[in-house]
Structure formats: structure tokens, C-alpha cells
Design a protein around this motif. Structure first.
Motif, short mmCIF file in Angstrom:
data_model
loop_
_atom_site.label_atom_id
_atom_site.label_comp_id
_atom_site.label_asym_id
_atom_site.label_seq_id
_atom_site.Cartn_x
_atom_site.Cartn_y
_atom_site.Cartn_z
N TYR A 18 -27.00 -14.02 15.71
CA TYR A 18 -27.36 -14.26 14.37
C TYR A 18 -26.20 -13.91 13.64
N THR A 19 -25.47 -14.99 12.78
CA THR A 19 -24.39 -14.69 12.13
C THR A 19 -24.08 -15.16 10.86
N VAL A 20 -23.56 -14.62 10.06
CA VAL A 20 -23.30 -15.18 8.66
C VAL A 20 -22.06 -14.36 7.96
N LYS A 21 -21.74 -15.25 7.36
CA LYS A 21 -20.63 -15.03 6.09
C LYS A 21 -20.97 -13.95 5.09
N THR A 22 -20.41 -12.80 5.00
CA THR A 22 -20.66 -11.82 4.04
C THR A 22 -19.57 -11.65 2.99
N GLU A 23 -19.70 -10.97 1.96
CA GLU A 23 -18.93 -10.35 0.88
C GLU A 23 -19.01 -9.09 0.68
N SER A 24 -17.92 -8.32 0.50
CA SER A 24 -18.11 -7.06 0.11
C SER A 24 -18.44 -6.79 -1.25
N ASN A 25 -19.24 -5.69 -1.37
CA ASN A 25 -19.68 -5.24 -2.83
C ASN A 25 -19.45 -3.62 -2.89
N TYR A 26 -18.42 -3.62 -3.47
CA TYR A 26 -17.88 -1.92 -3.99
C TYR A 26 -17.38 -1.97 -5.29
N GLN A 27 -18.04 -0.93 -5.75
CA GLN A 27 -18.02 -0.73 -7.40
C GLN A 27 -17.13 0.64 -7.56
N GLY A 28 -16.54 1.15 -6.49
CA GLY A 28 -15.59 2.58 -6.80
C GLY A 28 -14.39 2.26 -7.25
N ASN A 29 -13.68 3.52 -7.10
CA ASN A 29 -12.45 3.54 -7.39
C ASN A 29 -11.53 2.82 -6.29
N GLN A 30 -10.27 2.62 -6.54
CA GLN A 30 -9.29 1.81 -5.56
C GLN A 30 -8.21 2.78 -5.56
N ILE A 31 -7.82 3.27 -4.14
CA ILE A 31 -6.68 4.05 -3.87
C ILE A 31 -5.40 3.02 -3.88
N THR A 32 -4.31 3.27 -4.05
CA THR A 32 -3.31 2.60 -4.11
C THR A 32 -1.96 2.88 -3.20
N LEU A 33 -1.22 1.98 -3.20
CA LEU A 33 0.06 2.46 -2.38
C LEU A 33 0.66 3.55 -3.12
N GLY A 34 0.76 3.61 -4.54
CA GLY A 34 1.40 4.62 -5.41
C GLY A 34 0.96 5.88 -5.04
N ASP A 35 -0.34 5.88 -4.80
CA ASP A 35 -1.12 7.23 -4.48
C ASP A 35 -0.59 7.85 -3.15
N MET A 36 -0.09 7.23 -2.38
CA MET A 36 0.20 7.53 -1.25
C MET A 36 2.00 7.99 -1.03
N LEU A 37 2.61 7.73 -2.20
CA LEU A 37 3.91 7.73 -2.14
C LEU A 37 4.54 9.13 -2.52
N GLU A 38 5.64 9.59 -1.90
CA GLU A 38 6.25 10.99 -2.11
C GLU A 38 6.37 11.07 -3.56
N ASN A 39 5.88 12.23 -4.31
CA ASN A 39 6.41 12.73 -5.62
C ASN A 39 7.32 13.49 -5.88
N GLU A 40 8.28 13.94 -4.57
CA GLU A 40 9.22 14.90 -4.62
C GLU A 40 10.45 13.93 -3.94
N SER A 41 11.46 14.78 -3.69
CA SER A 41 12.81 14.05 -3.31
C SER A 41 12.72 13.62 -1.80
N VAL A 42 13.21 12.57 -1.44
CA VAL A 42 13.14 11.81 -0.33
C VAL A 42 14.56 11.86 0.50
N ASP A 43 14.63 12.35 1.75
CA ASP A 43 15.81 12.21 2.72
C ASP A 43 16.53 11.05 2.40
#
Length: 455
Positions: A270-295
Motif C-alpha cells: 500500500y503506497t501513497v505520496k505524502t507531504e510533510s506538515n511541520y510548523q516548528g522552527n527551522q535550523i539553518t546553515l548559519g546556525d552551524m557555522l563558527e562564530n569565532e576565528s577559523v584556521d
């Protein structure tokens, strides 16, 4: 039911981190809710080193089989499955390969798959160890493979589960659609023995009203419906298909268009196409990047960034080829192109063209899918604007770890021949390109925990 786990194709321990809610290196030293009784990680392409295995062992130690031997770094095809310690949950991110069957047999018992196709080792473990629950991950193209016989490979997998007495649920999940920091689409497969309490619950739901019952399981009551919300589905759009009884016949003739969500019970799909339904916050690439000096080694020299004006996003080499130096820039690599080519096989001349992609990845969006080539001179490599200096650079290994939901610094060290060794930067990035989004497993663990508590 005891929360015991066998982790196949373990990499650096993504499933283990997710199941045990590991968010920092300090968490690794704490007591684990899910006990890993055995794991397997062997990289055939590495002849003299086994960085993923050795990183796993550095953090978690090793596991011995029933004979007291350490077989965790052997080719899984050569491991005697009867020697594996017992467990109740089998997990793993197995490779996407050609799952065609080498010999057509009357039944699946004694089935012979092509050597080197690692699905057959999973099937051997299902037959030998009979784990009540299984959770697997793979690339989403699995349900469409191979191109000349769409759906055959996934059909083979489902039939193997059927023959071993399992019900199977699946869902293609994009981590970013549930608020996480990477646009990464993967199929997750959850299988459970027909005689578990969880299976009885699902069977009762499905039998109440076959159309509405299946819809209810897919949408709300099943493993993925419980864990990841989706829009309401139309039961009339559910496609139903029966698998052939013989896997040999299935391998030769079966073709079916699987949708991104489904369930298989007693060989009925039994198979069907579904769509996500999420209403929460979105984490981004910017949230993962260093805030301090990088080599400094992560920054890209100006001459490797641009070969002409910074606003040029395409090149046309039909009249004149660019120089080698110009073509060895990120601007050229990520820009649109048009250039003449000749087929080495036929001598046919044609025009190759491709469109432009963003040169600098946006802070305010989730990261693109990381591949094992991350950090190399490749169109798919992320390049970002450093937060402190504004200069353009590659991702650090720590940033790639965070994008996959691992603890910062997880891949820095290995235990190699009893000695603590640093993993090379290119290998650290490779490990993350090869991993799964740990955050999704953390979400699934909440549902698994309730299921196990009820068994």
C-alpha cells in the motif's frame, strides 16, 4: 523488551548517537539507554586504514561475538551470522546497489544474491537472528531502482522481509522539512515481526476498514505517522500491489512505481505520496557555522575564487576555451557552462551545458545535501562567508559534524592499533558526507522507546 541493538554499516556511529541522545562528547561517557551488543564497519576501499571503524571504537569500544572474537572490522559477508550476540533491534545505513537475484529459485530459502551486494548479509541476519524490529536507512532512489525496471530492488527487499515474517513501513524524509539543518532526502525502512504486540496493533488498525485503516496507519498510527507529521491523505489515492511469491520471478519481471510512503503486509503493498506538515522552527546553515576565528587553511585564495568580474555567473567556450587557471576557479566550477565535447566511444561531437548554482551558500537556509566529496574542488562542496572576517572559505570538519547532528569534534580522533590518532581533515568530511542526520534518529527513538516499553 530489552533495548539491545546491532548496528550494521555503522560508520562513525550515527544510529548509536541518535538512539542514545548523544549531543556532546561528554554525553558519550554517560550510560546508554540502548545497549549495542555488536556492530560492523568495514570500508573495502581503505587498504591500510579503517578510519570510520577506529573512530567508532575510540568513542564506544568494540564488541565481541559469542566466541569471544572481535569481528567488527571484517567484511560482513564473511562473518558467521550465528556467532552474533542476540539483539532486538537491527539498524544500519546500507549501500544502494543492484539487488537483482543471481539464481531464480522456487522459494526464497537458499536465495543467492550477487556477491558484494550487502543486502544479502542483512537478509542472512534476519533469517539467523530473527530480530523483532529493524530500522534501516538508504538513499531515496532505492524505491526507483534500477532505471530499466523501476521498483524492482525495493520489491526484492520487501519480499525478503515478507518471507521472514515482517510487516514493513517506509517513508522518504527530508530532514530540512522537519526543521533540521540539512536538505537531505533519505528513505527509512521500519520492519517488525508479525507476532509482536506492535504488529498486532497495526494489523487491528488496518483490518478495521481497509481504505481508512491503511490511511490511518500511514497518516497517524504507524511508526512514521507517529513520529513525523504529514498532511491528510486521500485514501482513494493509495496504490495497491501484490508482490510475486517467488523472489526469482520478482527479480526478473517485477516493476512498480513506489511512492515516498507506504506499508507492506503479507506481500501486499500500500503506497501513497505524502507531504510533510511541520510548523516548528527551522535550523539553518548559519546556525552551524563558527562564530569565532577559523584556521587560515580553510580560506580560499582570491585567485581561486574568481577568474573575472564577481557578477559573472556563466561561461561560453564555444569559440574559445578558457585557460586552465581560469577553469580552476570556484566561479567557473559553480557557474553555468557551454562547451564543445566529443564522445570518446563514438567520436560524436556535442555541446555540453549546465546551469549555474549559488556560489556562496546562504546562512538563512538549511545546508544542501553533503556528499563524501565535501571540501574537494567540486560543484557540490559548500563554500561560505566567514562570520568574523567576511572572507570566503570551506566548511570546517566541526561544521560538517554539526550539519549532520553529531557532537562537535566527533570525528577528530581514532583508536588505531591501540593509539589515539587524529583523523585527516578530508576523511572527517568524507565520514560526514557518508552519514545520516542524527537528529532524525533521535526523533524516531522516542517512538521506538514507547514500542519497546509495550512489548
Amino acid at each position: 523488551m530489552d533495548r539491545t541493538v546491532c548496528e550494521l554499516f555503522a560508520g562513525v556511529g550515527g544510529f548509536r548517537c541518535g538512539l542514545n541522545g548523544i549531543e556532546s562528547l561528554e554525553d558519550i561517557n554517560g550510560e546508554e539507554k540502548w545497549e549495542t551488543t555488536w556492530f560492523s564497519q568495514w570500508e573495502p576501499a581503505e587498504k591500510s586504514t579503517q578510519y570510520a571503524h577506529d573512530c567508532y571504537v575510540y568513542h564506544f569500544g568494540t564488541c565481541l561475538d559469542k566466541n569471544g572474537n572481535d569481528t567488527t572490522n571484517m567484511n560482513i559477508e564473511e562473518v558467521d551470522k550465528s556467532t552474533l550476540p542476540d539483539f532486538n533491534l537491527l539498524v544500519g545505513g546500507f549501500p544502494c546497489q543492484d539487488y537483482s537475484v543471481a539464481s531464480s529459485l522456487a522459494t526464497s530459502k537458499g536465495l543467492e544474491g550477487k556477491k558484494g551486494v550487502l543486502w544479502w548479509s542483512i537478509r542472512d541476519i534476519l533469517e539467523e537472528k530473527k530480530p523483532p524490529f529493524v530500522l534501516l536507512e538508504n538513499v531515496d532512489r532505492l524505491i526507483k531502482s534500477p532505471a530499466k525496471q523501476r521498483g524492482r530492488d525495493f520489491g526484492v527487499i520487501l519480499a525478503c522481509f515478507r518471507d521472514e515474517g515482517y510487516i514493513v513501513e517506509w517513508r522518504v524524509i527530508n530532514a530540512a522539512e522537519y526543521g533540521y539543518q540539512q536538505r537531505r532526502r533519505r528513505i527509512f525502512i521500519f520492519a517488525y515481526k508479525n507476532d509482536t504486540k506492535y504488529a498486532n496493533k497495526i494489523i487491528d488498525k488496518m483490518q478495521s476498514d481497509i481504505d481508512e485503516g491503511v490511511s490511518n496507519v500511514i497518516e497517524k498510527e504507524g511508526f512514521f505517522g507517529t513520529t513525523f507529521s504529514i498532511d491528510k491523505i486521500n485514501s482513494k489515492k493509495i496504490k495497491i500491489q501484490e508482490l510475486p511469491n517467488e523472489i526469482g520471478e520478482l527479480s526478473n519481471h517485477f516493476s512498480f512505481t513506489f511512492e515516498n510512503t507506504g506499508i507492506m503486509k503479507d506481500g501486499i503493498i500500500y503506497t501513497v505520496k505524502t507531504e510533510s506538515n511541520y510548523q516548528g522552527n527551522q535550523i539553518t546553515l548559519g546556525d552551524m557555522l563558527e562564530n569565532e576565528s577559523v584556521d587560515e587553511k580553510f580560506f580560499i585564495p582570491e585567485e581561486r575564487l574568481y577568474y573575472t568580474a564577481t557578477d559573472i555567473t556563466h561561461s561560453d567556450e564555444l569559440k574559445k576555451r578558457l585557460s586552465k587557471e581560469q577553469r580552476q576557479t570556484w566561479q567557473y566550477l559553480k557557474g553555468a557552462k557551454k562547451l564543445p565535447r566529443k564522445s570518446s566511444a563514438t567520436g560524436h561531437e556535442y555541446i555540453f551545458s549546465e546551469g549555474a548554482i549559488s556560489m556562496i551558500d546562504d546562512y538563512d537556509k538549511p545546508a544542501r545535501t553533503m556528499l563524501t566529496s565535501e571540501g574537494s574542488f567540486s560543484r557540490t562542496t559548500h563554500i561560505v562567508k566567514d562570520k568574523m572576517t567576511g572572507r570566503i572559505r570551506l566548511l570546517t570538519p566541526e561544521e560538517t559534524e554539526r550539519i549532520q547532528g553529531f557532537p562537535t569534534g566527533h570525528t577528530k580522533y581514532c583508536l588505531m592499533n591501540g593509539k589515539k590518532v587524529e583523523m585527516p581533515i578530508n576523511k572527517r568530511r568524507f565520514m560526514m558526507g557518508n552519514a545520516l542526520v542524527v537528529d532524525l534518529i533521535k526523533d524516531m527513538e522516542k517512538t521506538l522507546n514507547k514500542i519497546f516499553a509495550s512489548e
